[in-house]
Design a protein around this motif. Structure first.
Motif, mmCIF file in Angstrom:
data_model
loop_
_atom_site.group_PDB
_atom_site.id
_atom_site.type_symbol
_atom_site.label_atom_id
_atom_site.label_comp_id
_atom_site.label_asym_id
_atom_site.label_seq_id
_atom_site.Cartn_x
_atom_site.Cartn_y
_atom_site.Cartn_z
ATOM 1 N N GLU A 52 19.388 7.426 -6.346
ATOM 2 C CA GLU A 52 18.548 6.484 -5.610
ATOM 3 C C GLU A 52 17.501 5.848 -6.527
ATOM 4 N N GLU A 53 16.869 6.681 -7.357
ATOM 5 C CA GLU A 53 15.863 6.172 -8.287
ATOM 6 C C GLU A 53 16.501 5.239 -9.314
ATOM 7 N N ALA A 54 17.696 5.605 -9.787
ATOM 8 C CA ALA A 54 18.409 4.767 -10.753
ATOM 9 C C ALA A 54 18.733 3.404 -10.147
ATOM 10 N N GLU A 55 19.132 3.382 -8.878
ATOM 11 C CA GLU A 55 19.475 2.120 -8.226
ATOM 12 C C GLU A 55 18.242 1.242 -8.041
ATOM 13 N N ASP A 56 17.092 1.856 -7.805
ATOM 14 C CA ASP A 56 15.847 1.086 -7.713
ATOM 15 C C ASP A 56 15.560 0.389 -9.039
ATOM 16 N N VAL A 57 15.698 1.144 -10.138
ATOM 17 C CA VAL A 57 15.469 0.578 -11.467
ATOM 18 C C VAL A 57 16.507 -0.497 -11.767
#
Length: 202
Positions: A52-57
């Protein structure tokens, strides 16, 4: 959102897709996003602790890429340009969400050396999974230095911290990752002088 109007281009011709993206062509933007999604996500995963954090970035990075396409020099590889955008976005994300460890002294402890054949026996995605277990500070410094080639001095400047602190956190990241590798692959790791941690980029 960055998807807008439509214009003429060839799906398989990257320069024409990029040119259409510069004209805010929504279909071209979707095609460029789809073509480089896997590559971009793999970079973002290295700097984050969850999908999820990777997709935000990733989404923030692509938005910046579309907004700054006029600065892209077509004489240079697009992948390299996009990679720089994504890494800088990941660094900004880290700086917004983490407090850098203000410690410059190294922790003592056992270090481990890897057998010569361990590099061939540990897949890149397995090493990446171990890297993601590092805390955000150690993971960010390690990835910037080992995978993306920044010097410790450059990392200190980008993160706005002194070089001694960055050097300390890089050393700790190596030690922790070596310990994780030793735990995961006990038959391929032996105690001894510190060795460089292998990493194979996809």
């Amino acid at each position: 959102m960055f998807f807008r109007k439509s214009s003429s281009f060839s799906d398989n011709d990257l320069p024409s897709v990029i040119q259409a993206c510069r004209a805010n062509d929504s279909r071209a933007q979707r095609i460029l996003f789809k073509q480089f999604f896997g590559y971009a996500k793999s970079i973002c995963l290295r700097y984050t602790s969850s999908v999820e954090e990777a997709e935000d970035v990733l989404n923030e990075g692509f938005l910046k890429a579309f907004q700054h396409l006029d600065s892209y020099n077509e004489a240079l590889p697009f992948k390299a340009w996009l990679r720089t955008i994504l890494v800088n976005t990941a660094i900004s994300h880290y700086r917004r969400n983490s407090r850098f460890e203000q410690q410059s002294s190294l922790e003592s402890g056992e270090q481990v050396a890897l057998d010569n054949d361990v590099v061939d026996q540990i897949a890149a995605d397995e090493i990446l999974a171990l890297v993601q277990k590092l805390n955000p500070t150690h993971r960010t410094v390690f990835m910037m230095h080992v995978v993306d080639g920044y010097s410790l001095h450059e990392i200190a400047e980008l993160l706005n911290h002194n070089e001694a602190t960055v050097r300390s956190n890089y050393s700790r990241a190596r030690q922790k990752l070596q310990q994780l590798i030793k735990q995961a692959y006990p038959f391929h790791v032996k105690s001894g002088p510190a060795a460089s941690v292998p990493y194979h980029e996809n």
